[in-house]
Design an enzyme around this catalytic site. Structure first.
Site, PDB file in Angstrom:
ATOM      1  N   ARG A   1       0.989  -1.306  -0.022  1.00 62.50           N
ATOM      2  CA  ARG A   1       0.034   0.076  -0.039  1.00 62.50           C
ATOM      3  C   ARG A   1       0.881   1.139   0.047  1.00 62.50           C
ATOM      4  O   ARG A   1       2.030   1.210   0.986  1.00 62.50           O
ATOM      5  CB  ARG A   1      -0.818   0.021   1.330  1.00 62.50           C
ATOM      6  CG  ARG A   1      -1.876  -1.035   1.430  1.00 62.50           C
ATOM      7  CD  ARG A   1      -2.939  -0.787   0.812  1.00 62.50           C
ATOM      8  NE  ARG A   1      -3.847   0.020   0.946  1.00 62.50           N
ATOM      9  CZ  ARG A   1      -4.706   0.785   0.161  1.00 62.50           C
ATOM     10  NH1 ARG A   1      -5.073   0.332  -1.116  1.00 62.50           N
ATOM     11  NH2 ARG A   1      -5.523   1.809   0.503  1.00 62.50           N
TER      12      ARG A   1
ATOM     13  N   ASN B   1      10.918  -0.634   6.332  1.00 64.91           N
ATOM     14  CA  ASN B   1      10.147  -1.429   5.139  1.00 64.91           C
ATOM     15  C   ASN B   1      11.474  -2.111   4.627  1.00 64.91           C
ATOM     16  O   ASN B   1      12.583  -1.657   4.762  1.00 64.91           O
ATOM     17  CB  ASN B   1       9.654  -0.187   4.264  1.00 64.91           C
ATOM     18  CG  ASN B   1       9.068  -1.120   3.180  1.00 64.91           C
ATOM     19  OD1 ASN B   1       8.614  -1.950   3.139  1.00 64.91           O
ATOM     20  ND2 ASN B   1       9.649  -0.602   1.881  1.00 64.91           N
TER      21      ASN B   1
ATOM     22  N   HIS C   1      12.808  -3.587   1.104  1.00 65.19           N
ATOM     23  CA  HIS C   1      12.378  -3.384  -0.479  1.00 65.19           C
ATOM     24  C   HIS C   1      13.462  -4.196  -1.243  1.00 65.19           C
ATOM     25  O   HIS C   1      14.563  -4.107  -0.938  1.00 65.19           O
ATOM     26  CB  HIS C   1      12.662  -1.798  -0.970  1.00 65.19           C
ATOM     27  CG  HIS C   1      12.608  -1.569  -2.407  1.00 65.19           C
ATOM     28  ND1 HIS C   1      10.838  -1.355  -2.674  1.00 65.19           N
ATOM     29  CD2 HIS C   1      13.098  -1.148  -3.271  1.00 65.19           C
ATOM     30  CE1 HIS C   1      11.218  -1.327  -4.089  1.00 65.19           C
ATOM     31  NE2 HIS C   1      12.346  -1.233  -4.538  1.00 65.19           N
TER      32      HIS C   1
ATOM     33  N   GLU D   1       7.627   9.947   4.089  1.00 66.73           N
ATOM     34  CA  GLU D   1       6.656  10.090   3.086  1.00 66.73           C
ATOM     35  C   GLU D   1       6.882   9.675   1.700  1.00 66.73           C
ATOM     36  O   GLU D   1       5.726   9.175   1.018  1.00 66.73           O
ATOM     37  CB  GLU D   1       6.235  11.588   3.214  1.00 66.73           C
ATOM     38  CG  GLU D   1       4.574  11.982   2.626  1.00 66.73           C
ATOM     39  CD  GLU D   1       4.498  13.490   2.787  1.00 66.73           C
ATOM     40  OE1 GLU D   1       5.098  14.122   3.695  1.00 66.73           O
ATOM     41  OE2 GLU D   1       3.669  14.090   1.729  1.00 66.73           O
TER      42      GLU D   1
ATOM     43  N   ASP E   1       9.613   4.386  -0.624  1.00 64.61           N
ATOM     44  CA  ASP E   1      10.878   3.949  -0.678  1.00 64.61           C
ATOM     45  C   ASP E   1      12.312   4.939  -0.657  1.00 64.61           C
ATOM     46  O   ASP E   1      12.979   4.739  -1.315  1.00 64.61           O
ATOM     47  CB  ASP E   1      11.067   3.149  -1.922  1.00 64.61           C
ATOM     48  CG  ASP E   1      10.038   1.964  -2.097  1.00 64.61           C
ATOM     49  OD1 ASP E   1       9.576   1.602  -1.010  1.00 64.61           O
ATOM     50  OD2 ASP E   1       9.455   1.643  -3.424  1.00 64.61           O
TER      51      ASP E   1
HETATM   52  C1  GAR Z   1       9.564  -9.134  -0.682  1.00 64.93           C
HETATM   53  O1  GAR Z   1      10.312  -9.257  -1.919  1.00 64.93           O
HETATM   54  C2  GAR Z   1       9.562  -7.574  -0.353  1.00 64.93           C
HETATM   55  O2  GAR Z   1      10.907  -7.024  -0.287  1.00 64.93           O
HETATM   56  C3  GAR Z   1       8.738  -7.019  -1.371  1.00 64.93           C
HETATM   57  O3  GAR Z   1       7.569  -7.866  -1.507  1.00 64.93           O
HETATM   58  C4  GAR Z   1       8.123  -9.085  -1.318  1.00 64.93           C
HETATM   59  C5  GAR Z   1       7.306  -9.635  -0.203  1.00 64.93           C
HETATM   60  O4  GAR Z   1       7.296 -10.909   0.042  1.00 64.93           O
HETATM   61  N1  GAR Z   1       8.457  -5.600  -0.978  1.00 64.93           N
HETATM   62  C6  GAR Z   1       8.152  -4.693  -1.750  1.00 64.93           C
HETATM   63  O5  GAR Z   1       8.323  -4.609  -2.976  1.00 64.93           O
HETATM   64  C7  GAR Z   1       7.770  -3.270  -1.060  1.00 64.93           C
HETATM   65  N2  GAR Z   1       7.938  -2.012  -2.129  1.00 64.93           N
HETATM   66  P1  GAR Z   1       6.917 -11.673   1.195  1.00 64.93           P
HETATM   67  O6  GAR Z   1       5.610 -11.518   1.419  1.00 64.93           O
HETATM   68  O7  GAR Z   1       7.275 -13.141   1.005  1.00 64.93           O
HETATM   69  O8  GAR Z   1       7.632 -11.215   2.194  1.00 64.93           O
END
Ligand code: GAR
Length: 208
Positions: free
Chosen positions: A97, A113, A115, A148, A151
């Site tokens: 989100r 977070n 990323h 805000e 990333d």
């Molecule tokens: C992970 O690769 C995380 O880094 C990414 O979503 C995936 C979630 O996997 N997050 C993003 O892209 C946020 N911008 P998971 O549900 O197996 O942890």
């Protein structure tokens, strides 16, 4: 021997929850300075919620679709659940989100977070495809404080993964994900114990 004090940490997720699993497993160790007080999802059918329930954790789904386009109302409900659970720190783990300033201000300095790229390159989606298209030789993942801008917050830790000849986005994603599972608990530990990396080798946390 005195026990390690455990900070109550909430996890927000939207999908399969493999990073959440890594955090939950780390928290199960007696010497890890956190305990999971809540796993919250904006998607009631997220597999990560089932995993957390099976681990005996408190879970809640706050379906964003019920709030139509009122992002702030959804975030108010999320924030209320975090406060009720007594969370002191929030870990976004695949929480897909875009946050409004309401939640980022409320949790400024206390929301992390993960990323799947070496920020500041490749913010947003499809990071592995974009890394391959750009021809980078080193890719990886980042844990950062949430601000805000998407990333964009201060970087707390990164792990690097070499891009191999013939790599596919799926293969690269799988290798980066393995590093995410190492990186996130380690960065959370350092963040909570206020012990940032003290050597270059520690700062470049893992090189797969
Ligand atoms: C992970 O690769 C995380 O880094 C990414 O979503 C995936 C979630 O996997 N997050 C993003 O892209 C946020 N911008 P998971 O549900 O197996 O942890």
């Amino acid at each position: 021997m005195s026990e390690t004090p455990k900070t109550p940490v909430a996890i927000l997720l939207s999908g399969r929850g493999s990073n959440a699993t890594a955090l939950i497993e780390a928290c199960a160790r007696p010497d890890f300075p956190a305990r999971i007080c809540l796993v919250l999802s904006n998607k009631p059918d997220a597999p990560g919620l089932d995993m957390a329930r099976a681990a005996g954790l408190e879970t809640v789904a706050i379906d964003h679709r019920l709030y139509k386009k009122d992002r702030k109302a959804h975030e108010r409900a999320v924030d209320a659940a975090l406060q009720k659970a007594g969370a002191e720190v929030v870990c976004l783990a695949g929480y897909m989100r875009l946050l409004t300033p309401f939640l980022t201000t409320q949790w400024a300095g206390k929301m992390l977070n993960i990323h799947p790229s070496l920020l500041p390159v490749f913010p947003g989606l499809h990071t592995h495809e974009r890394a391959l298209d750009a021809g980078v030789r080193i890719h990886g993942c980042t844990v950062h404080l949430v601000t805000e801008g998407m990333d964009e917050g201060p970087i707390l830790g990164q792990a690097a993964v070499p891009v191999l000849p013939g790599d596919t986005a799926e293969g690269l994603a799988a290798r980066v994900l393995r590093q995410e599972h190492q990186l996130y608990p380690e960065v959370l530990r350092r963040y909570l114990t206020k012990s940032p990396a003290s050597t270059p080798a520690e700062a470049a946390l893992l090189v797969a």
